[in-house]
Design an enzyme around this catalytic site. Sequence first.
Site, PDB file in Angstrom:
ATOM      1  N   ILE A 112      -9.528   9.714  -2.575  1.00  0.00           N
ATOM      2  CA  ILE A 112      -9.907   9.230  -1.242  1.00  0.00           C
ATOM      3  C   ILE A 112      -9.428  10.269  -0.227  1.00  0.00           C
ATOM      4  O   ILE A 112      -8.315  10.813  -0.361  1.00  0.00           O
ATOM      5  CB  ILE A 112      -9.245   7.861  -0.940  1.00  0.00           C
ATOM      6  CG1 ILE A 112      -9.537   6.836  -2.053  1.00  0.00           C
ATOM      7  CG2 ILE A 112      -9.679   7.330   0.438  1.00  0.00           C
ATOM      8  CD1 ILE A 112     -10.971   6.441  -2.247  1.00  0.00           C
ATOM      9  N   ASN A 156       0.805  -1.225   0.000  1.00  0.00           N
ATOM     10  CA  ASN A 156       0.000   0.000   0.000  1.00  0.00           C
ATOM     11  C   ASN A 156       0.838   1.275   0.000  1.00  0.00           C
ATOM     12  O   ASN A 156       0.376   2.301  -0.514  1.00  0.00           O
ATOM     13  CB  ASN A 156      -0.930  -0.016   1.233  1.00  0.00           C
ATOM     14  CG  ASN A 156      -1.497   1.341   1.543  1.00  0.00           C
ATOM     15  OD1 ASN A 156      -2.400   1.826   0.859  1.00  0.00           O
ATOM     16  ND2 ASN A 156      -0.942   2.007   2.559  1.00  0.00           N
ATOM     17  N   TYR A 190       3.613   9.625 -11.358  1.00  0.00           N
ATOM     18  CA  TYR A 190       2.637   8.864 -10.559  1.00  0.00           C
ATOM     19  C   TYR A 190       1.796   7.963 -11.461  1.00  0.00           C
ATOM     20  O   TYR A 190       1.604   6.774 -11.162  1.00  0.00           O
ATOM     21  CB  TYR A 190       1.742   9.848  -9.796  1.00  0.00           C
ATOM     22  CG  TYR A 190       0.774   9.187  -8.838  1.00  0.00           C
ATOM     23  CD1 TYR A 190       1.213   8.653  -7.631  1.00  0.00           C
ATOM     24  CD2 TYR A 190      -0.586   9.106  -9.134  1.00  0.00           C
ATOM     25  CE1 TYR A 190       0.321   8.055  -6.743  1.00  0.00           C
ATOM     26  CE2 TYR A 190      -1.475   8.516  -8.243  1.00  0.00           C
ATOM     27  CZ  TYR A 190      -1.021   7.996  -7.054  1.00  0.00           C
ATOM     28  OH  TYR A 190      -1.894   7.402  -6.178  1.00  0.00           O
TER      29      TYR A 190
HETATM   30  P1  NDP Z   1      -1.012   8.484   2.934  1.00  0.00           P
HETATM   31  O1  NDP Z   1       0.001   9.517   2.585  1.00  0.00           O
HETATM   32  O2  NDP Z   1      -1.897   8.695   4.105  1.00  0.00           O
HETATM   33  O3  NDP Z   1      -0.308   7.076   3.105  1.00  0.00           O
HETATM   34  C1  NDP Z   1       0.852   6.715   2.428  1.00  0.00           C
HETATM   35  C2  NDP Z   1       1.579   5.698   3.267  1.00  0.00           C
HETATM   36  O4  NDP Z   1       2.763   5.281   2.580  1.00  0.00           O
HETATM   37  C3  NDP Z   1       1.994   6.260   4.605  1.00  0.00           C
HETATM   38  O5  NDP Z   1       1.759   5.301   5.597  1.00  0.00           O
HETATM   39  C4  NDP Z   1       3.490   6.503   4.444  1.00  0.00           C
HETATM   40  O6  NDP Z   1       4.100   6.320   5.695  1.00  0.00           O
HETATM   41  C5  NDP Z   1       3.852   5.371   3.474  1.00  0.00           C
HETATM   42  N1  NDP Z   1       5.063   5.648   2.733  1.00  0.00           N
HETATM   43  C6  NDP Z   1       5.297   6.646   1.836  1.00  0.00           C
HETATM   44  N2  NDP Z   1       6.564   6.592   1.406  1.00  0.00           N
HETATM   45  C7  NDP Z   1       7.151   5.540   2.038  1.00  0.00           C
HETATM   46  C8  NDP Z   1       8.450   4.973   2.019  1.00  0.00           C
HETATM   47  N3  NDP Z   1       9.443   5.488   1.259  1.00  0.00           N
HETATM   48  N4  NDP Z   1       8.687   3.897   2.796  1.00  0.00           N
HETATM   49  C9  NDP Z   1       7.723   3.379   3.571  1.00  0.00           C
HETATM   50  N5  NDP Z   1       6.476   3.873   3.631  1.00  0.00           N
HETATM   51  C10 NDP Z   1       6.193   4.936   2.876  1.00  0.00           C
HETATM   52  O7  NDP Z   1      -1.871   8.304   1.612  1.00  0.00           O
HETATM   53  P2  NDP Z   1      -2.970   7.245   1.149  1.00  0.00           P
HETATM   54  O8  NDP Z   1      -3.456   6.438   2.270  1.00  0.00           O
HETATM   55  O9  NDP Z   1      -3.916   8.014   0.350  1.00  0.00           O
HETATM   56  O10 NDP Z   1      -2.097   6.356   0.151  1.00  0.00           O
HETATM   57  C11 NDP Z   1      -2.022   4.934   0.245  1.00  0.00           C
HETATM   58  C12 NDP Z   1      -1.946   4.366  -1.158  1.00  0.00           C
HETATM   59  O11 NDP Z   1      -3.166   4.665  -1.837  1.00  0.00           O
HETATM   60  C13 NDP Z   1      -0.815   4.935  -2.012  1.00  0.00           C
HETATM   61  O12 NDP Z   1      -0.184   3.902  -2.729  1.00  0.00           O
HETATM   62  C14 NDP Z   1      -1.560   5.878  -2.964  1.00  0.00           C
HETATM   63  O13 NDP Z   1      -0.886   6.036  -4.185  1.00  0.00           O
HETATM   64  C15 NDP Z   1      -2.869   5.145  -3.119  1.00  0.00           C
HETATM   65  N6  NDP Z   1      -3.958   5.992  -3.606  1.00  0.00           N
HETATM   66  C16 NDP Z   1      -4.454   7.029  -2.859  1.00  0.00           C
HETATM   67  C17 NDP Z   1      -5.465   7.827  -3.365  1.00  0.00           C
HETATM   68  C18 NDP Z   1      -6.042   8.965  -2.587  1.00  0.00           C
HETATM   69  O14 NDP Z   1      -6.792   9.792  -3.203  1.00  0.00           O
HETATM   70  N7  NDP Z   1      -5.789   9.101  -1.292  1.00  0.00           N
HETATM   71  C19 NDP Z   1      -6.023   7.592  -4.700  1.00  0.00           C
HETATM   72  C20 NDP Z   1      -5.464   6.471  -5.385  1.00  0.00           C
HETATM   73  C21 NDP Z   1      -4.466   5.712  -4.852  1.00  0.00           C
HETATM   74  P3  NDP Z   1       5.358   7.117   6.269  1.00  0.00           P
HETATM   75  O15 NDP Z   1       5.273   8.525   5.809  1.00  0.00           O
HETATM   76  O16 NDP Z   1       5.195   6.937   7.756  1.00  0.00           O
HETATM   77  O17 NDP Z   1       6.538   6.373   5.742  1.00  0.00           O
END
Ligand code: NDP
Length: 257
Positions: free
Chosen positions: A188, A91, A155
Amino acid sequence: MFSGKVVLITGASSGIGAETALDFAKLEANLVLTARNKENLEKISAECEHVSPNKLKPLVVVADVTKESDIKNIIDKTINQFNKLDVLVNNAGILAAGSIENTFLDQYDSVMNTNVRGPYLLTMLATPYLVKTKGSIVNVSSVAGLRSFPNVLAYCISKAALDQYTRCVALELAPKGIRVNAVNPGVILTGIHLKGSMSQQEYEIYLEKCKSTHALGRPGETKEVSSVITFLASDSASNITGVTIPVDGGRHAMCPR
Ligand code: NDP
């Protein structure tokens, strides 16, 4: 539903990953929660323990999915603690704004390393254990993998790659009884858009536009994605592999007119 199963979720410190962790916890899974932000992970871990029927305490592994040694550590710690793995949820992801005219290779590298290379290596290292349990993988992609949008170039490429990755790995692992699927969310309500791609004011305008950019006329909630992730990971989806399911209020089906 997931009693006795071990579920590993990346990006579990916020948004969709955190909600998914809570859903699996309610369904009695043993959890491995990973991300970079230790404080947020520990907060989500405590919430998971609270909602878990048997008060199961998740294993928290602080890791950056762009670092190979961190990814290896996630698998090592998981196997040390639980001795098996049943479900992998890829994720973790980042969003960045940029077009072919103003993007830079460092943006391409960070987006591709996080959204594609990370899941690629983690899945490689998890596969031997998933073979043993005939486990399941769910990748969190995006409507941006299925459809094309300007000004989020790296992206869109990363999520299209993740979709193809989902289908190819599904075919490779199907003979071993492992299912591999993806969810493709539309907008989302998480913090992702405010982490580098939009200002607060731009975000408010963007959300208002969701009334017309999503057929259902609204952005989605994290729960509406996590419920599909737990479904795909469960035996209820035992005949489903290689799919990329839009969870986007119909956005993937829309055309300008
Ligand atoms: P958030 O930013 O809330 O969550 C992203 C998560 O990824 C965080 O827990 C962050 O944790 C982690 N993360 C980011 N970079 C790293 C890294 N280098 N190593 C480890 N962990 C990492 O966003 P969302 O919940 O929205 O995103 C979750 C997924 O859903 C993503 O893949 C996103 O592309 C996808 N998505 C989201 C949409 C939206 O509109 N929200 C739409 C379509 C897809 P931390 O910073 O603690 O490392």
